[in-house]
Design a protein around this motif. Structure first.
Motif, short mmCIF file in Angstrom:
data_model
loop_
_atom_site.label_atom_id
_atom_site.label_comp_id
_atom_site.label_asym_id
_atom_site.label_seq_id
_atom_site.Cartn_x
_atom_site.Cartn_y
_atom_site.Cartn_z
N PHE A 1 0.83 -1.34 -0.01
CA PHE A 1 -0.06 0.06 0.11
C PHE A 1 1.03 1.17 -0.11
N TRP B 1 -2.72 -12.29 -1.16
CA TRP B 1 -2.22 -11.15 -0.97
C TRP B 1 -1.27 -10.84 -2.39
N ILE C 1 -13.15 -4.84 2.63
CA ILE C 1 -12.71 -5.24 1.26
C ILE C 1 -13.71 -5.97 0.54
N PHE D 1 -5.25 0.03 3.76
CA PHE D 1 -5.87 0.17 2.42
C PHE D 1 -7.11 1.14 2.34
N GLN E 1 -7.80 2.81 -1.12
CA GLN E 1 -8.37 2.26 -1.89
C GLN E 1 -9.93 2.23 -1.79
#
Length: 440
Positions: A204, A233, A308, A342, A345
């Motif tokens: 990241f 990942w 996520i 994250f 994102q």
């Protein structure tokens, strides 16, 4: 969950988890990178989080509530691959503890707490009409308080684990715990969990060098402990390489991502983060939104607090014709993510979903938030280039183009017009028609 609108497309989606059609070319690399770790007999103890009993004013009606909350935290930490979990909550405890002791002290036998250990406890305080749950992380063996937070139990004596505030607290505990465990004295990754978390942080930070370093760290973790999450990942990392255009061969990148993804799903089919990361691989690599929907939905069923997964479900719904619902899912992902590395994102994915939902002012705000957290991240720069132009802010649009050109020299408005370019959401709207004919 709505089903009918996906029926025809789901009928064509026959393979949730399939054997990889590609050669497992990453295996040799992973074996070679095992040198990142010390020999097994010399390796320090792995990072641990020990679940210990807490203080309860009325154990009969709160035990299930607090244990379920701690279970959710422990599950997420285990899924992420950043620490091992030991459950010691079944020890006999009293309702109150002396001020100079802690639950679990003196009850752990010969297996003492090491320096790489945190303990997690949940306490309940209050009366029959009003109770709060206090979560506390303690740094062992010093017994010092590392973090704490409280949640209100409702009048019925329950805690809704699907409530956004509760899910955010779960992720805050997780984020803080794994960050604490990563700070070891010599700064060198020494176990699989340290390697994994170091890889996440490198990923990241963005950029080719960080992507290469992160990939090696995940591969080294897998060589030492063959878990699916480490492969997931690595597959997810390749979606960033695609978005940032940091690759040499598009076909090779896609083949590697799907090889890693399928192997991860084979090894850990019930890990919500494996499923969630795999959903993103389907969305980014092949724009396979039905597959992404299926995997994201599975991830949420396995772990409702997985941000996520919620973001990927939102993106899949947006592309499958439900942009308003999809946008709300991505916003929920932002809300519950806490301080996750994250987060930028999730802001960018929310911008994409907001753009497709017609919430253009919110989309601009979300893209600006993502850009502030990660100034070189490609998606918000691409979307801001288009959104600013659509709003008549041509100079701001040109500024975003120039910023993107520093890491992507051939970036232009014509790139955004190309349907094969990684900005597919723009082509679901009329915004693409607002792009200037010339860049300068």
């Amino acid at each position: 969950m709505e089903r009918g609108w996906l029926h025809e497309e789901r009928a064509r989606f026959q393979m949730h988890v399939a054997p990889s059609p590609e050669p497992r070319r990453a295996a040799n690399l992973a074996t070679d990178l095992a040198a990142h770790l010390q020999p097994a007999d010399e390796r320090p103890s792995r990072s641990r989080i020990v679940l210990i009993p807490g203080c309860r004013t009325d154990p009969s009606d709160t035990a299930v509530v607090t244990d379920s909350l701690v279970d959710s935290i422990a599950k997420t930490i285990k899924e992420l691959g950043v620490a091992t979990i030991q459950d010691r909550r079944d020890m006999s405890v009293s309702a109150a503890w002396p001020a100079d002791t802690l639950p679990g002290d003196g009850l752990i036998g010969d297996d003492g707490f090491s320096a790489g250990t945190l303990s997690l406890r949940s306490d309940v305080f209050g009366s029959d009409t009003s109770k709060i749950v206090r979560l506390a992380l303690l740094q062992r063996p010093a017994n010092t308080l590392a973090w704490s937070s409280t949640l209100q139990i409702n009048g019925e004596g329950t805690l809704d684990l699907n409530d956004a505030n509760v899910m955010r607290t779960i992720n805050l505990v997780v984020n803080f715990a794994v960050d604490q465990l990563a700070h070891i004295k010599d700064g060198t990754p020494r176990s699989e969990s340290h390697l994994c978390y170091a890889g996440i942080l490198r990923l990241f930070r963005l950029g080719r060098a960080n992507f290469e370093s992160a990939d090696k760290l995940f591969a080294a973790a897998f060589a030492a402990e063959p878990r699916g999450i480490y492969l997931a990942w690595r597959a997810y990392l390749r979606t960033f390489m695609l978005a940032e255009r940091q690759f040499n061969c598009r076909q090779t990148l896609e083949a590697e991502a799907f090889d890693l993804m399928y192997r991860a799903l084979e090894l850990e089919p019930y890990n919500s983060y494996v499923a969630g990361l795999s959903a993103h691989v389907h969305s980014m690599m092949r724009r396979s939104y039905v597959a992404a929907y299926e995997l994201a939905e599975r991830a949420i069923q396995l772990n409702h607090a997985n941000p996520i997964a919620w973001a990927c479900l939102g993106i899949a719904k947006s592309y499958l014709g439900k942009p308003e619902d999809g946008f709300q899912h991505t916003l929920l992902a932002r809300t519950i993510a806490g301080a996750a590395p994250f987060r930028f994102q999730l802001d960018a994915l929310s911008c994409i979903a907001g753009t497709m939902a017609g919430e253009l002012d919110k989309a601009v705000h979300l893209a600006e938030a993502s850009h502030a957290l990660a100034p070189t991240f490609a998606p918000p720069l691409r979307y801001l280039s288009a959104l600013y132009a659509h709003n008549g802010h041509r100079e701001l649009s040109f500024e975003m183009v120039r910023k993107r050109e520093t890491t992507e020299p051939d970036f232009s408005y014509d790139k955004l017009r190309d349907k094969a370019y990684p900005a597919a959401g723009l082509h679901r709207t009329s915004i693409i028609n607002s792009l200037p004919a010339r860049q300068f």
